[in-house]
Scaffold this motif. Sequence first.
Motif, mmCIF file in Angstrom:
data_model
loop_
_atom_site.group_PDB
_atom_site.id
_atom_site.type_symbol
_atom_site.label_atom_id
_atom_site.label_comp_id
_atom_site.label_asym_id
_atom_site.label_seq_id
_atom_site.Cartn_x
_atom_site.Cartn_y
_atom_site.Cartn_z
ATOM 1 N N MET A 150 0.552 -1.355 0.000
ATOM 2 C CA MET A 150 -0.077 -0.037 0.080
ATOM 3 C C MET A 150 0.911 1.292 0.011
ATOM 4 O O MET A 150 1.726 1.339 0.493
ATOM 5 C CB MET A 150 -1.065 0.088 1.272
ATOM 6 N N LYS A 180 -9.420 2.906 7.442
ATOM 7 C CA LYS A 180 -10.089 1.904 6.874
ATOM 8 C C LYS A 180 -8.871 0.353 6.370
ATOM 9 O O LYS A 180 -9.196 -0.685 6.616
ATOM 10 C CB LYS A 180 -10.236 2.137 5.414
ATOM 11 N N THR A 181 -7.680 1.035 6.514
ATOM 12 C CA THR A 181 -6.317 -0.200 6.621
ATOM 13 C C THR A 181 -5.840 -0.104 7.799
ATOM 14 O O THR A 181 -4.739 -0.883 7.695
ATOM 15 C CB THR A 181 -5.777 0.294 5.323
ATOM 16 N N GLU A 195 -3.332 -1.620 -6.503
ATOM 17 C CA GLU A 195 -2.464 -1.457 -4.878
ATOM 18 C C GLU A 195 -2.087 -0.190 -4.363
ATOM 19 O O GLU A 195 -2.069 -0.008 -3.352
ATOM 20 C CB GLU A 195 -1.263 -2.538 -4.890
ATOM 21 N N TRP A 227 -4.993 1.242 -2.266
ATOM 22 C CA TRP A 227 -5.750 0.668 -1.182
ATOM 23 C C TRP A 227 -5.093 1.539 0.041
ATOM 24 O O TRP A 227 -5.997 1.215 0.914
ATOM 25 C CB TRP A 227 -5.471 -0.712 -1.073
ATOM 26 N N GLU A 272 -8.302 4.108 -0.181
ATOM 27 C CA GLU A 272 -9.608 3.801 -0.365
ATOM 28 C C GLU A 272 -9.645 2.178 -0.774
ATOM 29 O O GLU A 272 -8.878 1.879 -1.726
ATOM 30 C CB GLU A 272 -10.275 4.620 -1.397
ATOM 31 N N VAL A 273 -10.387 1.451 0.023
ATOM 32 C CA VAL A 273 -10.691 0.121 -0.281
ATOM 33 C C VAL A 273 -12.219 -0.327 -0.649
ATOM 34 O O VAL A 273 -12.238 -1.675 -0.703
ATOM 35 C CB VAL A 273 -10.209 -0.816 0.846
ATOM 36 N N THR A 317 -10.515 -8.756 0.048
ATOM 37 C CA THR A 317 -8.929 -8.343 0.003
ATOM 38 C C THR A 317 -8.427 -8.572 1.120
ATOM 39 O O THR A 317 -8.842 -8.316 2.227
ATOM 40 C CB THR A 317 -8.960 -7.210 -0.836
ATOM 41 N N TRP A 374 -10.864 -4.257 3.149
ATOM 42 C CA TRP A 374 -9.674 -4.727 3.549
ATOM 43 C C TRP A 374 -9.730 -5.816 4.712
ATOM 44 O O TRP A 374 -9.961 -5.285 6.006
ATOM 45 C CB TRP A 374 -8.583 -3.553 3.890
ATOM 46 N N GLY A 402 -15.659 -3.687 2.291
ATOM 47 C CA GLY A 402 -15.706 -3.334 0.872
ATOM 48 C C GLY A 402 -17.148 -3.095 0.468
ATOM 49 O O GLY A 402 -18.054 -2.810 1.072
ATOM 50 N N LEU A 404 -14.567 2.551 -6.010
ATOM 51 C CA LEU A 404 -13.551 3.077 -5.057
ATOM 52 C C LEU A 404 -13.816 4.658 -4.973
ATOM 53 O O LEU A 404 -13.655 5.295 -3.900
ATOM 54 C CB LEU A 404 -12.110 3.032 -5.602
#
Length: 644
Positions: free
Chosen positions: A1, A44-45, A150, A153, A156-157, A220, A233, A239, A383
Motif C-alpha cells: 500500500m 480503513k486499512t 494496490e 488501497w 480507499e478500499v 481483499t 481490507w 468493501g 472506489l
Amino acid sequence: MKKISTLIVLSLSLSLCSNAQTRINLGEKFYEKFGAAWFLCKEKTNSHFELIESSATVKLKPQVSKVSFYEFAEKFGIIIERENVLGYIDIKLPLNKNYIQSYTELKETNLFDYIEPHTIGKPNVVPNDPDFPLQYYLRANHSWPHINAELVWEDEVGDPSITVAIIDNGIQSDPAVQHPDFNYDYITGFSLIPGVEDFNDPAYPECHGTAVSGIIGAKTNSLFGIAGIAGGWYPSTPGVSLMILKTDYIDGYIDDAIIFAAEHGAKIINMSFYCAETAMIKDAIDYAYCKYGCLLVAAAGNPVAGEAPDPVLFPANYYRVMAINGIHTNWQAWGRTGPEIELVAPSYNIRTSRTWDLNTQTPSAYWTGTSFSSPQVAGVAALLYSHRPELINWDVRHLLNASALYLGGDPNKFGNGLLQADQSLHAMYPEFGIIPPTPSNLTVSTPVGGHPIFNWNTVFSTPSISHYNIYRANGDWPGRFGFFKVAEVIHNNSLNTHTWTDNNVVVAPPNSVNNYFYYRVTAVNNYGKESITSNEVNVGEHNAGYEKTMSNMKESNIEYSLHQNYPNPFNPSTKIRYSVKSPGFVSLIVSDILGNQICELVGKDQQPGYYTVDFNASALSSGVYLYQIKVNGFIASDKMLLIK
C-alpha cells in the motif's frame, strides 16, 4: 500500500476526544498520539504514519507575493528549505513552538492555498491473498499493462454503502457451497427470469458471473484466493456491496434488471455481455443514467477472426454507457474498434474467481475477454464513489477518462488510454494537476417571473482557466442527472465571482412549481482539461397548460448546444456532440487557432435532435484547434487539443 499525499485544505479544527490531546484534526485528516509522537491515521486499512513536527510544505495563493512570504517567514522564525517548479515550498518550523501552534499561525496568515504536514511513509505492502501475485493487472510493479489498484488501497478500499450491480448469469450462491472469497453479508441477488427463484449459477467450473464479481468484490487481504479491486481490507473493512442480477443475457430481462438496479440503489451497473440492440434496453439505460444517476459500464466485445474492424457491440456502443476495450500483455489493443471506446483495461489471462468446489478447492482461475476488462473499470469507479459519495455519474466517468494513461495509437481501439486506479483518485485533488480545480459555491437567485441568475467563485489556477461550462438537466425529461452543456462563460481573472443568466427558463412561484431544472458548473483550462462538476442548484419552473407526452416533451426540451469534444486531448480522432432545437441549416466548422478554416464537418439542414460527428486530424500537426457551430442565430465555439 502506498500513501497518497493529499494536500491539506485551508481549514483547521481541533477536536479532542475524551482522552485530552490524543486526537487532533488538521484539515481533512486526523492524527492520534501514541506515546510522544503524533501519527496520521488511516482507519480503513488501520495504517499509521508518523508526523514530522519540525517541517511542512506550503503553497502560496496566486495573489500573494514572495516578498510577503519572506517577511512572514523571517518574523516567525521559519526557515525556507527549497521550492519546486510547481510552487510548493518546504519549510522548517520554529523549534520554540509545538506543531499545532505553528500550523495555526500558518493557517491564520491567509497566505497559503495548501499546508501539508510531513509524515513518514512506508514501503508498499501487498495484500496477503495467495493468488494476488498472479493478478498482474492490479499490480504496480509489473511490466505488463496494469491499473495500479494496490496504490489506491492505502486511501480507499471500498465502502458497503456503495452498491455495484452485476447483470450476468448469477454467482455461486448455493447456501450449501458458498465461495469463501465472497462476503455474502454484503451480497444481494435476484433472478429476473420467470420461474427461476434464486440467483445461483450452477455452471462448473466456468461461472462467468462469479468471475466478473470476483474482480470487483472478492475479499481483499483475507489469506484466501484473489484480491478484489473494491473488496475492502479484511477483516477491518468489508468493501462495496454487490447486487447480483441473473438474466442469463436474455434481452427481454436485461431492461428489467437495469431498472431494478437503479431503483434499488445501485451506483454502478456492470454489463459484461452483448445482446441485440433494442429500444427497451436503451430506454432502461436512459432511465437508470438520467433519473437515478447510475454509471453504466459494459464490455466492448471480443474480436472475431476475419471480421475487421469489429464494431463495438451493444449495449457498450450506446452513448450513455462506458465502452471498455481490452489490452493484451504485449500492450496491443484487444477487442473491438470504434469511436465509442472510452478506456482499455487488461483482458488476457485475468486471474479471478471460479466456482468453488469442496473437492478440488481451487478458488480462482484464468479468464480472457473484455468481459473481465469492464469490471476493472466498475471496481475503480466503486472506489471513487466510496471515497467521495457526493460525486455524480458525470464526475466519475470524467475522472476515469481524464486520468487514463495515454497510449497513443488508434483512439478507436485505445480510447482515452489505460485505466489507472491511482491517478483517477488523484484527479479529485487539484494539487496533482490532472484536471483543474472545481468551481465552488455555486448559488442561484430566483426572481419569480424572471430568469435565474447564477454565481460561483472564480477559479484561480495554473494553467489558467479559459472558460466555465454550464450544465443543465431537466428533472422531468430526461432526468436530473441528464446533464448537457447549455452555455459557457469566459473566465475573467480580475473577478472574484462569475455570473450567468439562463434566459431560457422562467422562475415559477413556489406554490406552482411542477418541474425542476438542475445546474452544475465546471472549469476548463487553457489546455482544454475540464474539472469535475460544482455543487448543484435547482430552479423551479411552471409549465401551465402543457401536455406532457413523451414525444413532445423530448422535442420541447432540446436546446441548442455544443459539447466539449471527446476525447480531449485526442490523437487523431475525436467526437463532437451538439443539439438542434428547431429545424434549420447547421454549419459546423473546424479552424486553426488563427481562425483559418480547416474543414466543414456539417453543412446541411437538420431536424431537432442530438447529433455526434467524428473529426479525424490525421493530416494535422499537434496544437489547439477551434470548432464552431452556427444554426438559426445560435453560435457557439470550443477548443480541442491534438497531441501526436
